[in-house]
Design an enzyme around this catalytic site. Structure first.
Site, short mmCIF file in Angstrom:
data_model
loop_
_atom_site.label_atom_id
_atom_site.label_comp_id
_atom_site.label_asym_id
_atom_site.label_seq_id
_atom_site.Cartn_x
_atom_site.Cartn_y
_atom_site.Cartn_z
N SER A 32 4.27 2.89 7.95
CA SER A 32 4.10 1.67 7.16
C SER A 32 5.34 1.37 6.34
CB SER A 32 2.91 1.83 6.21
OG SER A 32 1.70 1.72 6.89
N HIS B 217 0.82 -1.21 0.00
CA HIS B 217 0.00 0.00 0.00
C HIS B 217 0.85 1.26 0.00
CE1 HIS B 217 0.40 -0.05 4.52
NE2 HIS B 217 0.43 1.24 4.32
N ASP C 59 0.31 -7.56 1.34
CA ASP C 59 0.67 -6.16 1.57
C ASP C 59 2.18 -5.96 1.70
OD1 ASP C 59 0.50 -3.45 1.80
OD2 ASP C 59 -0.75 -3.42 3.59
#
Length: 357
Positions: free
Chosen positions: A209, A95, A126
């Site tokens: 992230s 992402h 992911d």
């Protein structure tokens, strides 16, 4: 914050948490404030006996690992990444890279941003790998630990670029292991259901992230991916609830991408169908309708057909596409199980050998 990188997600298997708890993803837009991803988890590792000793341990770990954590700019969004090897490969979240193919990367030793290109993105887990176009001298790969030895209560540090603040560090503990979390497929989420995630109390904010969750032996034990907010409180933060993809999964996926340019063996169980959630007259979800069956896949071999409605996988009730993904998340390709479904109003059960996603 770039709205295309804001993700609304849902927490699973956490009955002690309010049902209103949702998750917010970890990328941030470039408009955020500026400053002015072994024995590592062995419970027998010695623990500093004084505050001064603990502070020294933190500083040692930061000195060892922070140079391996980078900032990744993908279009208008910012995230983090971890240097995987000395050839310029960097692992991050899928992402974070989104639909971009080229990136600007700031390493610990960068005077100016370095360019990088996408090797492969694997949204189902992911995870993604990008590669620097030119490897700078002194690039320091991180050392990844053994996820199987991660222990609840273990002290960890989260490193990354929250809200665009590069080289930031937060601290906490491992709160739980083995969590299964599903991401929303809207607003930048990949829609992945990820098993065996590490839950941590270390603060994880948008931009963290793809960074590093690190133990006191300077080993990366996970890639921070999700942080929690509480919708019941108007979307305010739910402190101390973050999730990281375990290092073992990161290594398995990254090694395949680097060696083959793609994921050749996900290990993720699959039925081999395209499905949709079915609701009853009261608009309550009651199962997953089979829209299409992959020829030669697990469902095809078991005799499932388009129009069948799956209601149970082994002993687990299935009411939505997400609950089906949750039920499959803990299984392995090649595992035998049963599928309960309805066809023309009649309930049936069939044995099935799960395929690979």
């Amino acid at each position: 914050m770039d709205p295309s990188r804001t993700r609304v997600l849902r927490l699973l298997w956490a009955p002690l948490l309010a049902s209103s708890l949702i998750l917010l993803g970890g990328c941030t837009g470039t408009s955020g404030p500026v400053a002015g991803k072994t024995a590592s988890a062995n419970p027998r590792v010695s623990v500093p006996s004084t505050a001064s000793d603990l502070q020294s341990e933190y500083q040692r770990v930061i000195k060892n690992v922070l140079p391996s954590v980078v900032q990744v700019q993908a279009g208008e969004a910012l995230g983090s990444g971890v240097v995987y090897d000395d050839k310029g490969h960097i692992v991050t979240n899928a992402h974070v890279v989104g639909y971009e193919k080229t990136f600007q990367v700031i390493t610990a030793g960068s005077v100016s941003p370095l360019t990088a290109r996408l090797v492969y993105s694997y949204p189902d887990q992911d995870l993604a790998v990008v590669k620097l176009d030119k490897v700078p001298g002194g690039l320091r790969p991180a050392s990844f630990g053994d996820s199987a030895k991660v222990a609840v209560g273990q002290i960890v540090l989260a490193m990354g670029s929250p809200l665009g603040l590069s080289s930031s560090v937060t601290q906490g503990i491992v709160s739980a292991t083995g969590r299964t979390v599903s991401e929303g497929a809207t607003q930048g989420g990949t829609g992945a259901t990820i098993a065996n995630m590490v839950q941590t109390s270390a603060a994880i904010n948008p931009g963290n992230s793809g960074g590093a969750l690190v133990d006191l032996n300077s080993q990366v034990i996970g890639i921070p991916t999700l942080a929690a907010i509480d919708a019941a409180l108007g979307g305010s933060a739910a402190p101390g609830i973050g999730f990281a993809i375990p290092a073992s999964t990161v290594k398995t996926i990254a090694d395949q991408i680097i060696q083959s340019g793609r994921v050749t063996n996900s290990g993720r169980a699959a039925l081999g169908i395209t499905g949709r959630t079915v609701v009853n007259g009261g608009y309550r979800p009651v199962g997953v309708a089979v829209v299409e069956v992959k020829r030669g896949g697990a469902a095809d071999k078991a005799g499932l057909m388009a129009g069948d409605v799956i209601t149970r996988l082994d002993d687990t009730a299935v009411t939505t596409i997400t609950s089906l993904a949750e039920a499959l998340a803990g299984d392995k390709a090649g595992q035998k199980t049963t599928v309960t479904y309805t066809r023309e109003g009649r309930q049936r059960t069939v044995g099935i050998t799960l395929g690979e996603q």
